[in-house]
Scaffold this motif. Sequence first.
Motif, PDB file in Angstrom:
ATOM      1  N   ALA A 122       0.815  -1.221   0.000  1.00  0.00           N
ATOM      2  CA  ALA A 122       0.000   0.000   0.000  1.00  0.00           C
ATOM      3  C   ALA A 122       0.848   1.270   0.000  1.00  0.00           C
ATOM      4  O   ALA A 122       0.317   2.380  -0.024  1.00  0.00           O
ATOM      5  CB  ALA A 122      -0.916   0.002   1.219  1.00  0.00           C
ATOM      6  N   GLU A 123       2.170   1.098   0.022  1.00  0.00           N
ATOM      7  CA  GLU A 123       3.050   2.270   0.083  1.00  0.00           C
ATOM      8  C   GLU A 123       2.870   3.137  -1.167  1.00  0.00           C
ATOM      9  O   GLU A 123       2.716   2.619  -2.269  1.00  0.00           O
ATOM     10  CB  GLU A 123       4.498   1.790   0.183  1.00  0.00           C
ATOM     11  CG  GLU A 123       5.409   2.783   0.851  1.00  0.00           C
ATOM     12  CD  GLU A 123       6.786   2.194   1.095  1.00  0.00           C
ATOM     13  OE1 GLU A 123       7.754   2.895   0.886  1.00  0.00           O
ATOM     14  OE2 GLU A 123       6.867   1.004   1.491  1.00  0.00           O
ATOM     15  N   GLU A 124       2.908   4.470  -0.974  1.00  0.00           N
ATOM     16  CA  GLU A 124       2.590   5.361  -2.090  1.00  0.00           C
ATOM     17  C   GLU A 124       3.753   6.284  -2.448  1.00  0.00           C
ATOM     18  O   GLU A 124       4.594   6.606  -1.613  1.00  0.00           O
ATOM     19  CB  GLU A 124       1.359   6.196  -1.735  1.00  0.00           C
ATOM     20  CG  GLU A 124       0.105   5.327  -1.570  1.00  0.00           C
ATOM     21  CD  GLU A 124      -1.138   6.153  -1.302  1.00  0.00           C
ATOM     22  OE1 GLU A 124      -1.031   7.231  -0.670  1.00  0.00           O
ATOM     23  OE2 GLU A 124      -2.216   5.708  -1.733  1.00  0.00           O
ATOM     24  N   TYR A 125       3.741   6.701  -3.702  1.00  0.00           N
ATOM     25  CA  TYR A 125       4.774   7.615  -4.210  1.00  0.00           C
ATOM     26  C   TYR A 125       4.147   8.451  -5.323  1.00  0.00           C
ATOM     27  O   TYR A 125       3.524   7.901  -6.238  1.00  0.00           O
ATOM     28  CB  TYR A 125       5.960   6.811  -4.759  1.00  0.00           C
ATOM     29  CG  TYR A 125       7.006   7.638  -5.468  1.00  0.00           C
ATOM     30  CD1 TYR A 125       7.847   8.491  -4.750  1.00  0.00           C
ATOM     31  CD2 TYR A 125       7.148   7.578  -6.851  1.00  0.00           C
ATOM     32  CE1 TYR A 125       8.806   9.256  -5.404  1.00  0.00           C
ATOM     33  CE2 TYR A 125       8.114   8.325  -7.513  1.00  0.00           C
ATOM     34  CZ  TYR A 125       8.948   9.163  -6.773  1.00  0.00           C
ATOM     35  OH  TYR A 125       9.893   9.913  -7.434  1.00  0.00           O
ATOM     36  N   TYR A 126       4.312   9.750  -5.229  1.00  0.00           N
ATOM     37  CA  TYR A 126       3.772  10.620  -6.277  1.00  0.00           C
ATOM     38  C   TYR A 126       4.723  10.649  -7.468  1.00  0.00           C
ATOM     39  O   TYR A 126       5.876  11.028  -7.335  1.00  0.00           O
ATOM     40  CB  TYR A 126       3.548  12.040  -5.743  1.00  0.00           C
ATOM     41  CG  TYR A 126       2.231  12.180  -5.023  1.00  0.00           C
ATOM     42  CD1 TYR A 126       1.052  12.416  -5.732  1.00  0.00           C
ATOM     43  CD2 TYR A 126       2.155  12.035  -3.639  1.00  0.00           C
ATOM     44  CE1 TYR A 126      -0.172  12.514  -5.076  1.00  0.00           C
ATOM     45  CE2 TYR A 126       0.932  12.134  -2.976  1.00  0.00           C
ATOM     46  CZ  TYR A 126      -0.216  12.369  -3.701  1.00  0.00           C
ATOM     47  OH  TYR A 126      -1.421  12.452  -3.056  1.00  0.00           O
ATOM     48  N   CYS A 127       4.227  10.252  -8.613  1.00  0.00           N
ATOM     49  CA  CYS A 127       5.049  10.199  -9.820  1.00  0.00           C
ATOM     50  C   CYS A 127       5.343  11.613 -10.314  1.00  0.00           C
ATOM     51  O   CYS A 127       4.424  12.361 -10.620  1.00  0.00           O
ATOM     52  CB  CYS A 127       4.319   9.421 -10.925  1.00  0.00           C
ATOM     53  SG  CYS A 127       5.152   9.546 -12.528  1.00  0.00           S
ATOM     54  N   PRO A 128       6.639  11.972 -10.430  1.00  0.00           N
ATOM     55  CA  PRO A 128       6.980  13.291 -10.970  1.00  0.00           C
ATOM     56  C   PRO A 128       6.934  13.340 -12.495  1.00  0.00           C
ATOM     57  O   PRO A 128       7.041  14.406 -13.094  1.00  0.00           O
ATOM     58  CB  PRO A 128       8.400  13.522 -10.447  1.00  0.00           C
ATOM     59  CG  PRO A 128       8.966  12.147 -10.296  1.00  0.00           C
ATOM     60  CD  PRO A 128       7.818  11.232  -9.963  1.00  0.00           C
ATOM     61  N   GLY A 182      -3.947  11.685 -10.899  1.00  0.00           N
ATOM     62  CA  GLY A 182      -4.588  12.379  -9.794  1.00  0.00           C
ATOM     63  C   GLY A 182      -4.482  11.685  -8.457  1.00  0.00           C
ATOM     64  O   GLY A 182      -5.158  12.055  -7.505  1.00  0.00           O
ATOM     65  N   GLN A 183      -3.675  10.640  -8.385  1.00  0.00           N
ATOM     66  CA  GLN A 183      -3.452   9.969  -7.104  1.00  0.00           C
ATOM     67  C   GLN A 183      -2.040   9.375  -7.131  1.00  0.00           C
ATOM     68  O   GLN A 183      -1.461   9.194  -8.199  1.00  0.00           O
ATOM     69  CB  GLN A 183      -4.506   8.895  -6.859  1.00  0.00           C
ATOM     70  CG  GLN A 183      -4.627   7.874  -7.962  1.00  0.00           C
ATOM     71  CD  GLN A 183      -5.766   6.880  -7.717  1.00  0.00           C
ATOM     72  OE1 GLN A 183      -6.163   6.659  -6.595  1.00  0.00           O
ATOM     73  NE2 GLN A 183      -6.251   6.274  -8.794  1.00  0.00           N
ATOM     74  N   PRO A 184      -1.499   9.087  -5.941  1.00  0.00           N
ATOM     75  CA  PRO A 184      -0.136   8.555  -5.922  1.00  0.00           C
ATOM     76  C   PRO A 184      -0.068   7.129  -6.462  1.00  0.00           C
ATOM     77  O   PRO A 184      -1.064   6.412  -6.464  1.00  0.00           O
ATOM     78  CB  PRO A 184       0.231   8.589  -4.433  1.00  0.00           C
ATOM     79  CG  PRO A 184      -1.071   8.582  -3.708  1.00  0.00           C
ATOM     80  CD  PRO A 184      -2.057   9.270  -4.583  1.00  0.00           C
ATOM     81  N   MET A 185       1.103   6.744  -6.916  1.00  0.00           N
ATOM     82  CA  MET A 185       1.343   5.368  -7.348  1.00  0.00           C
ATOM     83  C   MET A 185       1.534   4.477  -6.122  1.00  0.00           C
ATOM     84  O   MET A 185       2.066   4.911  -5.108  1.00  0.00           O
ATOM     85  CB  MET A 185       2.606   5.303  -8.214  1.00  0.00           C
ATOM     86  CG  MET A 185       2.480   5.993  -9.547  1.00  0.00           C
ATOM     87  SD  MET A 185       1.303   5.116 -10.605  1.00  0.00           S
ATOM     88  CE  MET A 185       1.136   6.317 -11.941  1.00  0.00           C
ATOM     89  N   ASN A 186       1.094   3.246  -6.232  1.00  0.00           N
ATOM     90  CA  ASN A 186       1.485   2.193  -5.293  1.00  0.00           C
ATOM     91  C   ASN A 186       1.911   1.003  -6.154  1.00  0.00           C
ATOM     92  O   ASN A 186       2.068   1.161  -7.373  1.00  0.00           O
ATOM     93  CB  ASN A 186       0.343   1.841  -4.325  1.00  0.00           C
ATOM     94  CG  ASN A 186      -0.924   1.447  -5.062  1.00  0.00           C
ATOM     95  OD1 ASN A 186      -0.879   1.107  -6.243  1.00  0.00           O
ATOM     96  ND2 ASN A 186      -2.040   1.483  -4.372  1.00  0.00           N
ATOM     97  N   VAL A 187       2.099  -0.158  -5.584  1.00  0.00           N
ATOM     98  CA  VAL A 187       2.593  -1.286  -6.376  1.00  0.00           C
ATOM     99  C   VAL A 187       1.657  -1.599  -7.539  1.00  0.00           C
ATOM    100  O   VAL A 187       2.072  -1.698  -8.696  1.00  0.00           O
ATOM    101  CB  VAL A 187       2.770  -2.553  -5.485  1.00  0.00           C
ATOM    102  CG1 VAL A 187       3.062  -3.780  -6.351  1.00  0.00           C
ATOM    103  CG2 VAL A 187       3.902  -2.343  -4.486  1.00  0.00           C
TER     104      VAL A 187
END
Length: 244
Positions: free
Chosen positions: A38-44, A62-67
């Motif tokens: 569930a860890e998230e990262y905003y794609c630049p 419009g939302q962060p990436m997760n796996v």
Amino acid sequence: MLVVEGSETARRWVAAPGSTIKPLSLLALLETDKLGGAEEYYCPGRLVLEGHALDCSHPYIGQPMNVSRAIAYSCNCAVAHFAQRFESGELGRHLVRGGLCSTTRLVGGWEGTGHVDMAAAGPACQLQALGEAGVTVTPLELLVAYRRLALRAGEARIEPIVEGLEGAVEFGTAQKAGVDRVRVAGKTGSVVTGAGAHAAWFAGFAPSRAPEVAVVVLVQGRSGGADAAPIAGQLLGGYFAGRT
Ligand SMILES: [Zn+2]
């Protein structure tokens, strides 16, 4: 093995796997508890690694990436970001354990094997996680790796990976591999080989939650989504024809 079309290519064409490796890279992080599902990262959106321009091609979501979203949208930035957590050679060891660098003996005749850089670290490891450098495979080797993934489709740890592969077929780059009434899990890849040839990949399995078949397609073409995925769709459509 149910069908082999172009046995020479399946046994001997060695190419970088491109984005088809991303699920295997993220699985290695999940299995070593270096990444949570569930860890998230905003794609630049923008990414350059050792001179390779690897900007993401997915739309702004419009939302962060997760796996699972990183797989479904084939997000280079998220996979490269998470891949910084690998120790030197760690990803290589996982890929080899997953079936790469070994002859498969799935079809008769002389068979080549790809290569995995077992000492990749830093940006070189990030490129390996993206399937751009430091890893080459034959179609048969990639088939073995996806078959092993398919055999584990029911495991909780694999869940975000399977969800991502389903997403790639439902709304991502692998939509043309879709089959009516059957959920397909799959991933495309598009690479240029060292010899300058454009190679288009699809790798996947179906039904996604109770797999019966795994499929790998490699053809000359510029786009895994446009050139390889439709062939996988035809193969899977034929296999599941008449089923409800
Ligand atoms: Zn991205």
